[in-house]
Design a protein around this motif. Structure first.
Motif, PDB file in Angstrom:
ATOM      1  N   HIS A 153       0.875  -1.175   0.000  1.00  0.00           N
ATOM      2  CA  HIS A 153       0.000   0.000   0.000  1.00  0.00           C
ATOM      3  C   HIS A 153       0.907   1.218   0.000  1.00  0.00           C
ATOM      4  CE1 HIS A 153       0.567   0.845   4.366  1.00  0.00           C
ATOM      5  NE2 HIS A 153       0.446  -0.456   4.557  1.00  0.00           N
ATOM      6  N   PHE A 154       0.367   2.371  -0.305  1.00  0.00           N
ATOM      7  CA  PHE A 154       1.192   3.554  -0.531  1.00  0.00           C
ATOM      8  C   PHE A 154       1.840   4.115   0.738  1.00  0.00           C
ATOM      9  CE2 PHE A 154      -1.340   4.034  -4.560  1.00  0.00           C
ATOM     10  CZ  PHE A 154      -0.246   3.958  -5.420  1.00  0.00           C
ATOM     11  N   GLY A 155       1.360   3.725   1.918  1.00  0.00           N
ATOM     12  CA  GLY A 155       1.974   4.209   3.149  1.00  0.00           C
ATOM     13  C   GLY A 155       3.026   3.275   3.708  1.00  0.00           C
ATOM     14  N   CYS A 156       3.198   2.114   3.112  1.00  0.00           N
ATOM     15  CA  CYS A 156       4.037   1.042   3.647  1.00  0.00           C
ATOM     16  C   CYS A 156       5.520   1.418   3.669  1.00  0.00           C
ATOM     17  CB  CYS A 156       3.823  -0.216   2.814  1.00  0.00           C
ATOM     18  SG  CYS A 156       4.948  -1.569   3.200  1.00  0.00           S
ATOM     19  N   VAL A 157       6.147   1.296   4.833  1.00  0.00           N
ATOM     20  CA  VAL A 157       7.558   1.634   4.963  1.00  0.00           C
ATOM     21  C   VAL A 157       8.430   0.686   4.143  1.00  0.00           C
ATOM     22  CG1 VAL A 157       7.851   0.242   7.068  1.00  0.00           C
ATOM     23  CG2 VAL A 157       9.414   2.140   6.605  1.00  0.00           C
ATOM     24  N   LEU A 158       8.061  -0.590   4.083  1.00  0.00           N
ATOM     25  CA  LEU A 158       8.856  -1.557   3.332  1.00  0.00           C
ATOM     26  C   LEU A 158       8.760  -1.304   1.832  1.00  0.00           C
ATOM     27  CD1 LEU A 158       8.005  -4.779   5.363  1.00  0.00           C
ATOM     28  CD2 LEU A 158      10.080  -3.396   5.502  1.00  0.00           C
TER      29      LEU A 158
ATOM     30  N   ASP B  86      13.210   2.622  -3.504  1.00  0.00           N
ATOM     31  CA  ASP B  86      14.590   3.084  -3.600  1.00  0.00           C
ATOM     32  C   ASP B  86      15.506   1.988  -4.137  1.00  0.00           C
ATOM     33  OD1 ASP B  86      14.076   5.627  -2.764  1.00  0.00           O
ATOM     34  OD2 ASP B  86      14.955   5.416  -0.773  1.00  0.00           O
ATOM     35  N   TYR B  87      15.251   0.782  -3.684  1.00  0.00           N
ATOM     36  CA  TYR B  87      16.072  -0.372  -4.100  1.00  0.00           C
ATOM     37  C   TYR B  87      15.983  -0.582  -5.609  1.00  0.00           C
ATOM     38  CZ  TYR B  87      15.351  -5.559  -4.782  1.00  0.00           C
ATOM     39  OH  TYR B  87      15.260  -6.841  -5.247  1.00  0.00           O
ATOM     40  N   LEU B  88      14.821  -0.363  -6.184  1.00  0.00           N
ATOM     41  CA  LEU B  88      14.657  -0.482  -7.635  1.00  0.00           C
ATOM     42  C   LEU B  88      15.208   0.752  -8.353  1.00  0.00           C
ATOM     43  CD1 LEU B  88      11.058  -1.986  -7.773  1.00  0.00           C
ATOM     44  CD2 LEU B  88      13.184  -3.167  -8.346  1.00  0.00           C
ATOM     45  N   ALA B  89      14.915   1.931  -7.815  1.00  0.00           N
ATOM     46  CA  ALA B  89      15.353   3.173  -8.459  1.00  0.00           C
ATOM     47  C   ALA B  89      16.873   3.277  -8.520  1.00  0.00           C
ATOM     48  CB  ALA B  89      14.773   4.380  -7.724  1.00  0.00           C
ATOM     49  N   ALA B  90      17.564   2.595  -7.602  1.00  0.00           N
ATOM     50  CA  ALA B  90      19.022   2.626  -7.605  1.00  0.00           C
ATOM     51  C   ALA B  90      19.605   2.002  -8.878  1.00  0.00           C
ATOM     52  CB  ALA B  90      19.568   1.892  -6.376  1.00  0.00           C
ATOM     53  N   LYS B  91      18.799   1.194  -9.566  1.00  0.00           N
ATOM     54  CA  LYS B  91      19.247   0.548 -10.806  1.00  0.00           C
ATOM     55  C   LYS B  91      18.584   1.161 -12.042  1.00  0.00           C
ATOM     56  CE  LYS B  91      21.998  -2.633  -9.117  1.00  0.00           C
ATOM     57  NZ  LYS B  91      23.424  -2.753  -9.526  1.00  0.00           N
ATOM     58  N   LYS B  92      17.959   2.319 -11.874  1.00  0.00           N
ATOM     59  CA  LYS B  92      17.240   2.905 -13.003  1.00  0.00           C
ATOM     60  C   LYS B  92      18.175   3.282 -14.156  1.00  0.00           C
ATOM     61  CE  LYS B  92      13.518   6.083 -14.217  1.00  0.00           C
ATOM     62  NZ  LYS B  92      14.119   6.578 -15.467  1.00  0.00           N
TER      63      LYS B  92
ATOM     64  N   GLN C 282       6.371  12.350  -1.823  1.00  0.00           N
ATOM     65  CA  GLN C 282       7.184  12.083  -0.634  1.00  0.00           C
ATOM     66  C   GLN C 282       8.467  11.336  -0.965  1.00  0.00           C
ATOM     67  OE1 GLN C 282       4.567   9.956   2.005  1.00  0.00           O
ATOM     68  NE2 GLN C 282       3.675  11.813   2.857  1.00  0.00           N
ATOM     69  N   THR C 283       8.366  10.344  -1.844  1.00  0.00           N
ATOM     70  CA  THR C 283       9.519   9.487  -2.121  1.00  0.00           C
ATOM     71  C   THR C 283      10.407   9.993  -3.247  1.00  0.00           C
ATOM     72  OG1 THR C 283       8.306   8.123  -3.729  1.00  0.00           O
ATOM     73  CG2 THR C 283       8.198   7.457  -1.402  1.00  0.00           C
ATOM     74  N   LYS C 284       9.863  10.908  -4.071  1.00  0.00           N
ATOM     75  CA  LYS C 284      10.600  11.370  -5.259  1.00  0.00           C
ATOM     76  C   LYS C 284      10.998  10.177  -6.133  1.00  0.00           C
ATOM     77  CE  LYS C 284      10.400  15.435  -3.347  1.00  0.00           C
ATOM     78  NZ  LYS C 284       9.341  16.384  -3.746  1.00  0.00           N
ATOM     79  N   PHE C 285      10.113   9.194  -6.201  1.00  0.00           N
ATOM     80  CA  PHE C 285      10.386   7.982  -6.968  1.00  0.00           C
ATOM     81  C   PHE C 285      10.695   8.336  -8.412  1.00  0.00           C
ATOM     82  CE2 PHE C 285       8.649   4.202  -9.344  1.00  0.00           C
ATOM     83  CZ  PHE C 285       9.656   3.316  -8.971  1.00  0.00           C
ATOM     84  N   LYS C 286      11.746   7.755  -8.955  1.00  0.00           N
ATOM     85  CA  LYS C 286      12.235   8.129 -10.289  1.00  0.00           C
ATOM     86  C   LYS C 286      11.441   7.497 -11.423  1.00  0.00           C
ATOM     87  CE  LYS C 286      16.981   8.667  -8.622  1.00  0.00           C
ATOM     88  NZ  LYS C 286      18.384   8.154  -8.735  1.00  0.00           N
TER      89      LYS C 286
ATOM     90  N   LYS D 271      12.802  -6.856   9.122  1.00  0.00           N
ATOM     91  CA  LYS D 271      13.040  -5.951   7.984  1.00  0.00           C
ATOM     92  C   LYS D 271      12.440  -4.573   8.245  1.00  0.00           C
ATOM     93  CE  LYS D 271      13.612  -9.363   4.320  1.00  0.00           C
ATOM     94  NZ  LYS D 271      13.115  -9.883   3.024  1.00  0.00           N
ATOM     95  N   MET D 272      11.317  -4.549   8.943  1.00  0.00           N
ATOM     96  CA  MET D 272      10.718  -3.264   9.288  1.00  0.00           C
ATOM     97  C   MET D 272      11.624  -2.477  10.237  1.00  0.00           C
ATOM     98  SD  MET D 272       8.975  -1.644  11.946  1.00  0.00           S
ATOM     99  CE  MET D 272       8.197  -2.969  12.887  1.00  0.00           C
ATOM    100  N   ILE D 273      12.176  -3.150  11.235  1.00  0.00           N
ATOM    101  CA  ILE D 273      13.099  -2.488  12.156  1.00  0.00           C
ATOM    102  C   ILE D 273      14.315  -1.955  11.405  1.00  0.00           C
ATOM    103  CG2 ILE D 273      14.714  -2.881  14.063  1.00  0.00           C
ATOM    104  CD1 ILE D 273      12.693  -4.811  15.240  1.00  0.00           C
ATOM    105  N   GLN D 274      14.851  -2.778  10.504  1.00  0.00           N
ATOM    106  CA  GLN D 274      16.004  -2.354   9.717  1.00  0.00           C
ATOM    107  C   GLN D 274      15.677  -1.122   8.882  1.00  0.00           C
ATOM    108  OE1 GLN D 274      17.401  -5.256   6.874  1.00  0.00           O
ATOM    109  NE2 GLN D 274      19.302  -4.175   6.486  1.00  0.00           N
ATOM    110  N   SER D 275      14.488  -1.104   8.291  1.00  0.00           N
ATOM    111  CA  SER D 275      14.083   0.046   7.476  1.00  0.00           C
ATOM    112  C   SER D 275      14.011   1.313   8.311  1.00  0.00           C
ATOM    113  CB  SER D 275      12.723  -0.225   6.811  1.00  0.00           C
ATOM    114  OG  SER D 275      12.807  -1.304   5.909  1.00  0.00           O
ATOM    115  N   PHE D 276      13.459   1.206   9.523  1.00  0.00           N
ATOM    116  CA  PHE D 276      13.391   2.372  10.405  1.00  0.00           C
ATOM    117  C   PHE D 276      14.786   2.849  10.787  1.00  0.00           C
ATOM    118  CE2 PHE D 276       8.942   1.993  10.592  1.00  0.00           C
ATOM    119  CZ  PHE D 276       8.434   3.082  11.281  1.00  0.00           C
ATOM    120  N   MET D 277      15.688   1.895  11.049  1.00  0.00           N
ATOM    121  CA  MET D 277      17.055   2.266  11.414  1.00  0.00           C
ATOM    122  C   MET D 277      17.770   2.963  10.258  1.00  0.00           C
ATOM    123  SD  MET D 277      18.165  -1.142  13.557  1.00  0.00           S
ATOM    124  CE  MET D 277      19.836  -0.600  13.841  1.00  0.00           C
ATOM    125  N   GLU D 278      17.362   2.650   9.025  1.00  0.00           N
ATOM    126  CA  GLU D 278      17.968   3.268   7.847  1.00  0.00           C
ATOM    127  C   GLU D 278      17.338   4.611   7.501  1.00  0.00           C
ATOM    128  OE1 GLU D 278      17.565   0.283   4.859  1.00  0.00           O
ATOM    129  OE2 GLU D 278      19.141  -0.999   5.708  1.00  0.00           O
ATOM    130  N   GLY D 279      16.313   5.011   8.252  1.00  0.00           N
ATOM    131  CA  GLY D 279      15.724   6.323   8.053  1.00  0.00           C
ATOM    132  C   GLY D 279      14.401   6.346   7.310  1.00  0.00           C
TER     133      GLY D 279
END
Length: 260
Positions: free
Chosen positions: A115-120, A126-132, A159-163, A195-203
């Protein structure tokens, strides 16, 4: 992070199991939070305890193809491609577009968010956009579809500035056509919690307002997504990942191999 709040991060529908939250609207990226080892371990134990399989005795079905299926024929049935040909998604201007038109005349990597609010999902974007740049060099489009409204899609994009390109699927028709799994047992798992905790720790941050809007709670709370590589050609789906659980990211190199 309170235990019930952590549950709500994975699924806004969890709010039905806890006291009403007072959502705080945040953007996708903030200053990363660095937890010391003892705090991180404590939070991890909390998440694992609430993500117990005892939450549901029902096992997810229709999850073949995760994590990822290499390129080949027969990845989806003719019935699925026929149904997809009737599915419409909406661009950020509210224009309806047949979903198969997104890859009819080009190759595309299409990610389906929980869903659009999901932190994961924000981390996956970002993980996909890094290979754009790699995708661009091969003439491959990057697309993200979410089960929600056009307004939610706009907020996510801002919010995400998704590419890549962002589309909304208010009816969840594409998720049903591709048989992406949904349910409590696919949302609350130890891996998803960690994975959710890791995502929060990464900002990364959950958008609570989007997460608790009626449409998300009613229909998107337990939904899982996936990734396909499709086109050119409406029926040409050469790779499909059906997430087994929240945050079930395939190896990015598998996606690049399939698309580029």
């Amino acid at each position: 992070m309170p235990v019930f709040e952590a549950m709500a991060v994975l699924s806004p529908s969890a709010a039905l199991l806890t006291k009403t939250l007072q959502p705080k609207i945040t953007t996708n990226h903030q200053t990363p939070i660095f937890l010391n080892k003892s705090t991180a371990k404590l939070e991890s134990n909390k998440i694992i305890s609430i993500c117990s399989p005892q939450l549901s005795n029902t096992k997810a079905s229709a999850i073949s193809g995760s994590p990822g299926i290499e390129a080949g024929s027969g990845l989806v049935s003719q019935d699925t491609t026929n149904i997809l040909d009737t599915v419409e998604v909406f661009d950020l201007n509210g224009n309806a577009i047949p979903i198969s038109d997104l890859w009819k005349d080009r190759k595309a990597v299409v990610a389906f968010a929980r869903h659009f609010g999901c932190v994961l999902c924000r981390k996956r974007a970002d993980y996909l956009a890094a290979k754009k740049d790699v995708m661009d060099a091969s003439g491959v489009a990057l697309v993200l579809i979410g089960p929600g409204s056009v307004d939610q899609a706009k907020t996510f994009s801002e919010q995400t500035k998704f590419k890549g390109e962002v589309y909304a699927d208010p009816s969840h028709s594409s998720y049903k056509a591709l048989q992406f799994v949904s349910g409590v047992s696919t949302t609350f798992t130890p891996k998803a919690g960690l994975k959710m905790i890791q995502s929060f720790m990464e900002g990364y941050r959950q958008d609570w307002k989007l997460s608790f809007e009626g449409d998300t709670v009613a229909k998107g709370g337990w939904q899982q997504g996936g990734i396909i590589v499709a086109g050119p050609g409406k029926t040409n789906i050469s790779y499909i990942q059906k997430d087994k659980e929240a945050g079930d990211d395939p190896d990015i190199e598998d996606i690049i191999k399939a698309c580029c």
